[in-house]
Design an enzyme around this catalytic site. Sequence first.
Site, PDB file in Angstrom:
ATOM      1  N   LYS A  61      -1.806  -5.142  10.485  1.00  0.00           N
ATOM      2  CA  LYS A  61      -0.589  -5.306   9.683  1.00  0.00           C
ATOM      3  C   LYS A  61       0.078  -3.939   9.440  1.00  0.00           C
ATOM      4  O   LYS A  61      -0.606  -2.939   9.291  1.00  0.00           O
ATOM      5  CB  LYS A  61      -1.012  -5.926   8.345  1.00  0.00           C
ATOM      6  CG  LYS A  61       0.101  -6.304   7.417  1.00  0.00           C
ATOM      7  CD  LYS A  61      -0.461  -6.899   6.136  1.00  0.00           C
ATOM      8  CE  LYS A  61      -0.820  -5.840   5.131  1.00  0.00           C
ATOM      9  NZ  LYS A  61      -0.055  -5.850   3.896  1.00  0.00           N
TER      10      LYS A  61
ATOM     11  N   LYS B 187       1.886   0.240   3.884  1.00  0.00           N
ATOM     12  CA  LYS B 187       2.305   1.525   3.286  1.00  0.00           C
ATOM     13  C   LYS B 187       1.221   2.571   3.491  1.00  0.00           C
ATOM     14  O   LYS B 187       1.503   3.733   3.695  1.00  0.00           O
ATOM     15  CB  LYS B 187       2.468   1.402   1.765  1.00  0.00           C
ATOM     16  CG  LYS B 187       3.428   0.378   1.283  1.00  0.00           C
ATOM     17  CD  LYS B 187       3.449   0.445  -0.247  1.00  0.00           C
ATOM     18  CE  LYS B 187       3.874  -0.853  -0.851  1.00  0.00           C
ATOM     19  NZ  LYS B 187       2.757  -1.774  -1.100  1.00  0.00           N
TER      20      LYS B 187
ATOM     21  N   LYS C  90      -9.757  -4.086   2.928  1.00  0.00           N
ATOM     22  CA  LYS C  90      -9.442  -2.813   2.258  1.00  0.00           C
ATOM     23  C   LYS C  90     -10.701  -2.029   1.909  1.00  0.00           C
ATOM     24  O   LYS C  90     -10.692  -0.806   1.951  1.00  0.00           O
ATOM     25  CB  LYS C  90      -8.613  -3.065   0.997  1.00  0.00           C
ATOM     26  CG  LYS C  90      -7.240  -3.597   1.366  1.00  0.00           C
ATOM     27  CD  LYS C  90      -6.170  -3.345   0.358  1.00  0.00           C
ATOM     28  CE  LYS C  90      -4.855  -3.656   1.054  1.00  0.00           C
ATOM     29  NZ  LYS C  90      -3.677  -3.609   0.320  1.00  0.00           N
TER      30      LYS C  90
HETATM   31  N1  AQP Z   1       3.336  -6.109   7.204  1.00  0.00           N
HETATM   32  C1  AQP Z   1       3.816  -7.008   6.379  1.00  0.00           C
HETATM   33  N2  AQP Z   1       4.516  -8.073   6.851  1.00  0.00           N
HETATM   34  C2  AQP Z   1       5.029  -9.019   6.014  1.00  0.00           C
HETATM   35  N3  AQP Z   1       4.890  -8.946   4.666  1.00  0.00           N
HETATM   36  C3  AQP Z   1       4.209  -7.907   4.156  1.00  0.00           C
HETATM   37  N4  AQP Z   1       3.902  -7.549   2.910  1.00  0.00           N
HETATM   38  C4  AQP Z   1       3.192  -6.405   2.915  1.00  0.00           C
HETATM   39  N5  AQP Z   1       3.029  -5.977   4.167  1.00  0.00           N
HETATM   40  C5  AQP Z   1       3.647  -6.887   4.967  1.00  0.00           C
HETATM   41  C6  AQP Z   1       4.286  -8.328   1.742  1.00  0.00           C
HETATM   42  O1  AQP Z   1       4.879  -7.439   0.809  1.00  0.00           O
HETATM   43  C7  AQP Z   1       4.573  -7.912  -0.497  1.00  0.00           C
HETATM   44  C8  AQP Z   1       4.075  -6.796  -1.333  1.00  0.00           C
HETATM   45  O2  AQP Z   1       2.862  -6.322  -0.860  1.00  0.00           O
HETATM   46  P1  AQP Z   1       2.066  -5.291  -1.726  1.00  0.00           P
HETATM   47  O3  AQP Z   1       2.681  -3.963  -1.672  1.00  0.00           O
HETATM   48  O4  AQP Z   1       1.862  -5.789  -3.100  1.00  0.00           O
HETATM   49  O5  AQP Z   1       0.647  -5.325  -1.076  1.00  0.00           O
HETATM   50  P2  AQP Z   1       0.177  -5.265   0.395  1.00  0.00           P
HETATM   51  O6  AQP Z   1       0.348  -6.604   1.029  1.00  0.00           O
HETATM   52  O7  AQP Z   1      -1.214  -4.707   0.340  1.00  0.00           O
HETATM   53  O8  AQP Z   1       1.174  -4.229   1.068  1.00  0.00           O
HETATM   54  P3  AQP Z   1       0.844  -2.960   1.878  1.00  0.00           P
HETATM   55  O9  AQP Z   1       2.144  -2.422   2.403  1.00  0.00           O
HETATM   56  O10 AQP Z   1      -0.203  -3.269   2.912  1.00  0.00           O
HETATM   57  O11 AQP Z   1       0.302  -1.960   0.775  1.00  0.00           O
HETATM   58  P4  AQP Z   1      -0.974  -1.046   0.765  1.00  0.00           P
HETATM   59  O12 AQP Z   1      -1.034  -0.349   2.089  1.00  0.00           O
HETATM   60  O13 AQP Z   1      -0.758  -0.084  -0.374  1.00  0.00           O
HETATM   61  O14 AQP Z   1      -2.143  -1.927   0.490  1.00  0.00           O
HETATM   62  C9  AQP Z   1       3.577  -9.068  -0.361  1.00  0.00           C
HETATM   63  O15 AQP Z   1       4.278 -10.288  -0.488  1.00  0.00           O
HETATM   64  C10 AQP Z   1       3.059  -8.887   1.029  1.00  0.00           C
HETATM   65  O16 AQP Z   1       2.656 -10.129   1.592  1.00  0.00           O
END
Ligand code: AQP
Length: 339
Positions: free
Chosen positions: A201, A204, A118
Amino acid sequence: MADAVHTRRVFSGIKPSGGLTMGNYLGAIKRFVEMQSPDTMSIYCVVDLHAITVWQDPADLRHATRELVAAYIASGIDPDQSILFNQSQVSAHAELGWIFNCVARVGWMNRMTQFKDKAGKNAEKVSLGLYAYPSLMAADILIYHATHVPVGEDQKQHVELTRDIAAKFNHDYKVDFFPQPEPIIDGPATRVMNLRDGSKKMSKSGVSDMERINMTDDAALIAKKFKKAKSDAAPLPESVEGLKGRPEAKNLVEIYAALSDSSPEAVIREFGGAQWGRFKPALADLAVARLEPISLEMARLMQDPAEIDLILAKGADKANAIAQPILDKTYDIVGFVRG
Ligand code: AQP
């Protein structure tokens, strides 16, 4: 700290850092719903303190917080059965997080791959909160003495760090107070990949909207995104082994498996040898059938934000009732004097 009725305590959370993706749904929310059961105390959180580790517009943060609650409920989280709340309403998370900042080592934080991903080349400019994120996550879990943590693959390292923090706290203070929580990473979609690049991955915060399916996308947009999703020239293989070295094909098969509650093997049995022109529309139809009822219910729930806020307040009361005694005991162990 075992509860009389509940044999296990499940905790997990999601950041309200933008619109939810199908990755969050398949990797997290769907599995949270499956873990609700009478013998489980399930605690599901909207981790707004984590969201602001990256700048969030306040109005957008409020909206994303309520929309995430709507997604939890529309997907099947029952606020009477599970404790559903937002992190900032339970101050014990931040208080224990500080103590864990003093337990965790800088060297441990330096090994966190999510921070490296990140922060990228900008590590000097990102917030201190983003760097300390994993010790707050450890507090989120351990403030409930949670035993099981359902997460996507990307969060595995943070749950392992949580175990290290619990062990070091117990060792340093010569207590057996914090449990060793288990990460639960199962099912065919523990890491849903970006639709335009199978090595990244689905997130969001990804740059292009076309690389992810949002939980609020309508049927036409879902169909368009799958149609334009990167695949490759070959048809689907005749066996799952044939997906090796084909990240985009593997991802689409795994998404189909997760949405249909089956397995990649079953998908390959049905579609082995098929061209993308047959598989992609079938995948889009399945995604719409699974996601559209959820997005419609989310939209309905979002019409009454006051009701959502009330659910969060009630959930926060229940969460506080569990967290505060654990924080009090932690303060005693650490040696803080309180009147
Ligand atoms: N692509 C993914 N596949 C499977 N699981 C996923 N998770 C996130 N992306 C995937 C799971 O969703 C939960 C919540 O995640 P989060 O929002 O707290 O943080 P993150 O993993 O950083 O999610 P994002 O979507 O990538 O958010 P941003 O872009 O804002 O940083 C977790 O259990 C995660 O494993």
